[in-house]
Structures are given as structure tokens and as C-alpha cells.
Enzyme design. Structure first.
Site, PDB file in Angstrom:
ATOM      1  CB  CYS A  52      -0.927  -0.004   1.207  1.00  0.00           C
ATOM      2  SG  CYS A  52      -2.044   1.409   1.222  1.00  0.00           S
ATOM      3  CB  CYS A  56      -1.740   3.761   8.146  1.00  0.00           C
ATOM      4  SG  CYS A  56      -2.828   4.345   6.816  1.00  0.00           S
ATOM      5  CB  CYS A 128     -18.631  -5.669   5.138  1.00  0.00           C
ATOM      6  SG  CYS A 128     -17.829  -4.146   5.655  1.00  0.00           S
ATOM      7  CB  CYS A 188     -18.609  -0.989   8.981  1.00  0.00           C
ATOM      8  SG  CYS A 188     -17.456  -1.774  10.117  1.00  0.00           S
ATOM      9  NE  ARG A 260     -19.477  -5.220  12.640  1.00  0.00           N
ATOM     10  CZ  ARG A 260     -20.511  -6.060  12.545  1.00  0.00           C
ATOM     11  NH1 ARG A 260     -20.420  -7.271  13.041  1.00  0.00           N
ATOM     12  NH2 ARG A 260     -21.634  -5.694  11.954  1.00  0.00           N
TER      13      ARG A 260
END
Ligand code: SF4
Length: 331
Positions: A52, A56, A128, A188, A260
Site C-alpha cells: 500500500c 499509516c 462488507c 461500518c 465489533r
């Protein structure tokens, strides 16, 4: 009454309240809006692993850090469906397809996702995706393919976000959330705790989620797994009590949402997990890998369910399908 006008001060007061009253209040709301003996099992399937471009600081999949994750070719549709079927056979009622992307690009990969979503949707489970930022047209196409939910985490507070990620801004995230809402896809959205943020950042994150209109249908709460090679590899673990406060405050302020338990569960004892359920968590991610990090296996979780006398929650139980979400929406 479900509120979306919480003040930061109100949420701060709830978060900082003594633990037993906090747990008790959260548990009462959990019992009111959910079946207390049911926990939903979800499974992540990694369509695109590693490589990626984003930075982050917590992520094993960023190409900027030397981690043990090796970028893999895109997963074939057949393999994704096989993984989903295995998870469903083990009680999963929500499958989330993940891709290590800054954003979705139109083209072959997106077409594979749309086609996989179509097939998974026919299995009568909640489908999802978590694919990074997306355009309105892409959100609309995912909706047309039958997508039930889209995951896009805010990760932390607006103030702390730039300490963790420099390749995009908080407003980019909020824009994607708005596009998901506009497409009529269930949202979500949650975060990660233990990244060096202050308690006020955790409170601010909950405030953003609890004042989002409509509330997210699903709020994943992750405990940082420090990954070797990332800038956060030496972060000391956060006390479990912060996780409990985070879950309980989310349950109180966003009572209908599925809360969750996500990353960081492998390191938690059954007793700690039980406290999380007591505080209002009602979903877990199961399966040996959570995208790239180790996670409890289906067999481990089956044991846990047996120990706690829990049932696996059926899909669409909350009755908050896309139409309901739209009807509840306060513009
Ligand atoms: S955008 Fe997603 S996959 Fe990419 S570095 Fe950030 S968390 Fe990791």
C-alpha cells in the site's frame, strides 16, 4: 431515545465515570437493543495484500515499512468465495473483503470485487468491503451489486490523525463516509486505540461517531497490534480498562450499533473478552488471520462460545437494513 446530538462534555463524563456504573449502564442498553447471548461472527478476506502506498503508522501493509508482509497477487474470485464458504460453515454471517489500497481504482480489480459481492450476497449473509476511499459512482455501483456495508475507519480523533497518517486527511475519510451514506450502504466505522493517543482523542472519536447522522450500523474497536518494522512497533500495550471504557461508551451513545471486537483479541484472555461482551461488544472477527495479523481460529472461538454459552448471531438481525437506515436518517 437514540440521540445523535451528544456534546463532547457528555461523552467525556460517560467515558470517565466509575467502571461499575459505566458497565451497568452499557449493559442495560445492550440488553434493550440486542440479544445478550448472541455474538456475530465476521471474517475478513484479503483481496489485495500488502504494497500500500499510504503511510499509516500502525499498518503492516504499508510499502513504506519493512515488515514481514510480502505483497501478494490479487486473490482470485474463486478463492475469496471458498474462504467465505469456510467462514460461513463456521458460523460467520458477515464477510468483509479487504484491499490494501489508498482508494479503489476503476478497472479489472474493481470489477472482480463487484462480481464477488454479487455472488456473496446470494448466500444471504451480510457482505462488507473495506477498500479505501471511493467515489460516489463507485459507492453507487457497490450498492447496485448488493453490498450491505462498507468499512472505512476514522482510526482516531481528528486532532491526532495527522500524527498517525500524513498521506491523507481526516476530511478525506469523512467524505468517503458521506458517499457511503448517500449510496444507502450501511456504514461500518470505528478506530484503533493504543497508538499513543490521549484519552481525549478516544473520547473525540466516539463523539464523531455518535453524532454522525445516521449512526454507523457497525463500530469496530481495534486494540493496536504493534507490528515489527512499523513506527508503532514499540508502543506499550494499553490497559484493558481503556478498551472496556471505549466499548461501554460506544454502546451507551450508539446503542443500536454492532460493536465489533476486532484487532488485538488474540492477546486477550477469556476473562478480558467476557468483560468486553459485558460492556456491550457483540461481534468478533474469527479466523486465523485478520488480513495479515494473527487472530483466534474458528476452533478457538467455537470453544469460547461454548465456554460462555453464546449463540452465533444470525445476519440482518438488527433489522437496520439499508432502507431502515435511510428512513432513520436525519439530514
Ligand atoms: S490505507 Fe489501509 S492498507 Fe494502506 S497503509 Fe493505511 S491501513 Fe494499511
Amino acid at each position: 431515545m437514540i440521540r445523535d446530538d451528544w456534546s463532547l462534555q457528555e461523552i467525556e463524563t460517560i467515558y470517565n465515570s466509575p467502571l461499575l456504573p459505566l458497565l451497568s449502564r452499557a449493559h442495560a442498553l445492550h440488553c434493550k437493543y440486542h440479544s445478550i447471548d448472541e455474538v456475530q461472527v465476521c471474517t475478513l478476506v484479503s483481496f489485495k495484500t500488502g504494497g500500500c502506498t499510504e503511510d499509516c503508522k500502525y499498518c503492516a501493509q504499508s510499502a513504506r515499512y519493512q515488515t514481514s508482509v510480502v505483497p501478494l497477487p490479487l486473490m482470485q474470485k474463486e478463492e475469496m468465495l471458498a474462504k467465505a464458504k469456510e467462514a460461513i460453515a463456521n458460523g460467520a454471517t458477515r464477510i468483509c473483503i479487504g484491499a490494501a489500497w489508498r482508494e479503489i481504482r476503476d478497472g479489472k480489480a474493481f470489477e472482480i470485487i463487484l462480481s464477488t459481492v454479487k455472488e456473496l450476497t446470494q448466500m444471504k449473509i451480510e457482505v462488507c468491503c473495506t477498500l479505501g476511499m471511493l467515489t460516489q459512482e463507485q459507492a453507487n455501483r457497490l450498492k447496485e451489486a448488493g453490498l450491505f456495508a462498507y468499512n472505512h475507519n476514522l482510526d482516531t480523533s481528528q486532532q491526532y490523525y495527522k500524527t498517525i497518517i500524513s498521506t491523507r486527511i481526516y476530511d478525506d475519510r469523512l467524505e468517503t463516509l458521506a458517499r457511503v451514506d448517500r449510496a444507502g450502504i450501511s456504514l461500518c466505522c470505528g478506530g484503533i486505540i493504543g497508538m499513543g493517543e490521549k484519552r481525549e482523542d478516544r473520547i473525540s472519536l466516539i463523539h464523531t461517531l455518535a453524532t454522525h447522522k445516521p449512526h454507523p450500523e457497525s463500530v469496530p474497536i481495534n486494540l493496536l497490534i504493534p507490528i515489527k518494522g512499523t513506527p508503532l512497533e514499540n508502543r506499550p500495550p494499553l490497559p484493558i480498562w481503556e478498551m472496556i471504557r471505549m466499548i461501554a461508551t460506544s454502546r451507551i451513545t450508539i446503542p443500536k450499533a454492532m460493536i465489533r471486537l476486532s484487532a488485538g483479541r488474540l492477546e486477550r484472555s477469556p476473562e478480558e473478552q467476557m468483560l468486553c461482551f459485558l460492556a456491550g461488544a457483540n461481534s468478533i472477527f474469527s479466523g486465523k488471520k485478520l488480513l495479515t495479523t494473527p487472530n483466534p481460529s474458528f476452533a478457538d472461538d467455537n470453544q469460547l462460545f461454548k465456554l460462555f454459552g453464546l449463540k452465533k448471531r444470525p445476519p440482518f438481525k438488527a433489522g437496520r437494513d439499508q432502507e431502515t437506515l435511510l428512513a432513520e436518517r436525519v439530514d
